[in-house]
Design a protein around this motif. Sequence first.
Motif, mmCIF file in Angstrom:
data_model
loop_
_atom_site.group_PDB
_atom_site.id
_atom_site.type_symbol
_atom_site.label_atom_id
_atom_site.label_comp_id
_atom_site.label_asym_id
_atom_site.label_seq_id
_atom_site.Cartn_x
_atom_site.Cartn_y
_atom_site.Cartn_z
ATOM 1 N N LYS A 32 -13.137 -27.671 41.971
ATOM 2 C CA LYS A 32 -12.418 -28.987 41.224
ATOM 3 C C LYS A 32 -12.286 -28.763 39.654
ATOM 4 C CE LYS A 32 -12.082 -31.399 44.947
ATOM 5 N NZ LYS A 32 -11.076 -31.528 45.468
ATOM 6 N N ILE A 33 -13.082 -27.752 39.165
ATOM 7 C CA ILE A 33 -13.116 -27.656 37.684
ATOM 8 C C ILE A 33 -11.916 -26.633 37.394
ATOM 9 C CG2 ILE A 33 -14.288 -26.646 35.646
ATOM 10 C CD1 ILE A 33 -16.870 -27.684 36.862
ATOM 11 N N SER A 34 -11.120 -26.924 36.418
ATOM 12 C CA SER A 34 -10.103 -26.156 36.016
ATOM 13 C C SER A 34 -10.381 -25.568 34.599
ATOM 14 C CB SER A 34 -8.645 -26.595 36.009
ATOM 15 O OG SER A 34 -8.622 -27.796 35.395
ATOM 16 N N ARG A 35 -10.436 -24.219 34.554
ATOM 17 C CA ARG A 35 -10.648 -23.898 33.111
ATOM 18 C C ARG A 35 -9.622 -23.794 32.339
ATOM 19 N NH1 ARG A 35 -15.117 -19.106 33.605
ATOM 20 N NH2 ARG A 35 -16.537 -20.237 34.855
ATOM 21 N N LYS A 36 -9.503 -24.066 31.039
ATOM 22 C CA LYS A 36 -8.382 -24.074 30.139
ATOM 23 C C LYS A 36 -8.127 -22.691 29.459
ATOM 24 C CE LYS A 36 -8.754 -28.828 29.402
ATOM 25 N NZ LYS A 36 -7.542 -29.784 29.329
ATOM 26 N N THR A 37 -7.094 -22.128 29.331
ATOM 27 C CA THR A 37 -6.834 -20.989 28.941
ATOM 28 C C THR A 37 -6.302 -21.151 27.291
ATOM 29 O OG1 THR A 37 -4.254 -21.031 29.752
ATOM 30 C CG2 THR A 37 -6.160 -20.126 31.152
ATOM 31 N N VAL A 38 -6.553 -20.134 26.679
ATOM 32 C CA VAL A 38 -6.281 -19.965 25.250
ATOM 33 C C VAL A 38 -5.127 -19.042 25.014
ATOM 34 C CG1 VAL A 38 -8.376 -20.886 24.589
ATOM 35 C CG2 VAL A 38 -7.925 -18.626 24.550
ATOM 36 N N SER A 39 -4.470 -19.218 24.093
ATOM 37 C CA SER A 39 -3.449 -18.277 23.813
ATOM 38 C C SER A 39 -3.935 -16.919 23.212
ATOM 39 C CB SER A 39 -2.481 -18.824 22.733
ATOM 40 O OG SER A 39 -3.034 -18.635 21.332
ATOM 41 N N PRO A 40 -3.061 -15.861 23.503
ATOM 42 C CA PRO A 40 -3.572 -14.600 22.920
ATOM 43 C C PRO A 40 -3.863 -14.506 21.498
ATOM 44 C CG PRO A 40 -2.126 -14.257 24.582
ATOM 45 C CD PRO A 40 -2.211 -15.834 24.468
ATOM 46 N N ALA A 41 -2.870 -15.409 20.985
ATOM 47 C CA ALA A 41 -2.942 -15.299 19.418
ATOM 48 C C ALA A 41 -4.262 -16.136 18.687
ATOM 49 C CB ALA A 41 -1.847 -16.438 18.810
ATOM 50 N N LEU A 42 -4.692 -17.111 19.534
ATOM 51 C CA LEU A 42 -6.035 -17.633 19.175
ATOM 52 C C LEU A 42 -7.078 -16.525 19.336
ATOM 53 C CD1 LEU A 42 -7.912 -19.980 18.249
ATOM 54 C CD2 LEU A 42 -7.866 -20.840 20.539
ATOM 55 N N VAL A 43 -7.361 -15.768 20.514
ATOM 56 C CA VAL A 43 -8.246 -14.779 20.662
ATOM 57 C C VAL A 43 -8.190 -13.648 19.700
ATOM 58 C CG1 VAL A 43 -8.951 -13.087 22.201
ATOM 59 C CG2 VAL A 43 -8.184 -15.099 23.174
ATOM 60 N N GLN A 44 -7.016 -13.478 19.289
ATOM 61 C CA GLN A 44 -6.695 -12.247 18.220
ATOM 62 C C GLN A 44 -7.369 -12.775 16.793
ATOM 63 O OE1 GLN A 44 -5.959 -9.325 18.663
ATOM 64 N NE2 GLN A 44 -6.532 -8.716 16.593
ATOM 65 N N SER A 45 -7.062 -14.098 16.258
ATOM 66 C CA SER A 45 -7.570 -14.952 15.296
ATOM 67 C C SER A 45 -9.132 -14.518 15.478
ATOM 68 C CB SER A 45 -6.954 -16.193 15.111
ATOM 69 O OG SER A 45 -7.496 -16.874 13.917
ATOM 70 N N ILE A 46 -9.678 -15.043 16.451
ATOM 71 C CA ILE A 46 -11.165 -15.291 16.594
ATOM 72 C C ILE A 46 -11.767 -13.778 16.190
ATOM 73 C CG2 ILE A 46 -13.038 -15.625 17.994
ATOM 74 C CD1 ILE A 46 -11.353 -17.966 19.082
ATOM 75 N N LYS A 47 -11.199 -12.845 16.914
ATOM 76 C CA LYS A 47 -11.823 -11.309 16.769
ATOM 77 C C LYS A 47 -11.526 -10.971 15.161
ATOM 78 C CE LYS A 47 -10.665 -9.687 21.476
ATOM 79 N NZ LYS A 47 -9.714 -8.716 22.066
ATOM 80 N N GLU A 48 -10.487 -11.325 14.512
ATOM 81 C CA GLU A 48 -10.299 -10.969 13.245
ATOM 82 C C GLU A 48 -11.336 -11.622 12.114
ATOM 83 O OE1 GLU A 48 -6.022 -11.677 12.359
ATOM 84 O OE2 GLU A 48 -5.248 -10.177 13.622
ATOM 85 N N LYS A 49 -11.574 -12.760 12.661
ATOM 86 C CA LYS A 49 -12.423 -13.637 11.853
ATOM 87 C C LYS A 49 -13.934 -13.036 12.124
ATOM 88 C CE LYS A 49 -10.291 -17.899 11.337
ATOM 89 N NZ LYS A 49 -10.120 -19.442 11.787
ATOM 90 N N ILE A 50 -14.168 -12.742 13.295
ATOM 91 C CA ILE A 50 -15.619 -11.949 13.544
ATOM 92 C C ILE A 50 -15.769 -10.748 12.777
ATOM 93 C CG2 ILE A 50 -17.167 -10.738 15.193
ATOM 94 C CD1 ILE A 50 -15.786 -12.905 17.222
ATOM 95 N N ARG A 51 -14.713 -9.833 12.929
ATOM 96 C CA ARG A 51 -14.501 -8.539 12.180
ATOM 97 C C ARG A 51 -14.610 -8.775 10.552
ATOM 98 N NH1 ARG A 51 -9.739 -7.149 15.108
ATOM 99 N NH2 ARG A 51 -10.334 -6.532 17.198
ATOM 100 N N THR A 52 -14.083 -9.875 9.951
ATOM 101 C CA THR A 52 -14.233 -9.826 8.551
ATOM 102 C C THR A 52 -15.651 -10.444 8.447
ATOM 103 O OG1 THR A 52 -13.283 -12.039 8.487
ATOM 104 C CG2 THR A 52 -11.861 -10.097 8.005
ATOM 105 N N THR A 53 -16.235 -11.089 9.064
ATOM 106 C CA THR A 53 -17.529 -11.809 8.909
ATOM 107 C C THR A 53 -18.521 -10.465 9.040
ATOM 108 O OG1 THR A 53 -16.695 -14.092 9.612
ATOM 109 C CG2 THR A 53 -19.152 -13.465 9.511
ATOM 110 N N VAL A 54 -18.388 -9.733 9.727
ATOM 111 C CA VAL A 54 -19.231 -8.650 10.193
ATOM 112 C C VAL A 54 -19.236 -7.569 9.065
ATOM 113 C CG1 VAL A 54 -20.131 -6.877 11.630
ATOM 114 C CG2 VAL A 54 -19.387 -9.137 12.611
ATOM 115 N N THR A 55 -18.260 -7.059 8.598
ATOM 116 C CA THR A 55 -18.010 -6.137 7.411
ATOM 117 C C THR A 55 -18.140 -6.569 6.398
ATOM 118 O OG1 THR A 55 -15.699 -6.357 7.701
ATOM 119 C CG2 THR A 55 -16.760 -4.458 8.959
#
Length: 82
Positions: free
Chosen positions: A59-82
Amino acid sequence: MNNTKHNQPGSITQRVMLYLDGELSNKQERQLLAEIQGSPDLLERFSMEKSFREFIKSKISRKTVSPALVQSIKEKIRTTVT
């Protein structure tokens, strides 16, 4: 959490929840399933919990996110870590 020997949760309810979550070792799974098979009451409780979880998942549907959002989050993580 009430533990018995070998860090096995004590109550049948805890072990059923851990089993359904995939958190038990193979040995613990076999022990639990053997215990459940030996008791009609436990088998009924186990079946009800398993059915309930399957119902909720269906009964629960999972929402999907765009690949652009995923990429944006990854980039923010990389800049925060380095």
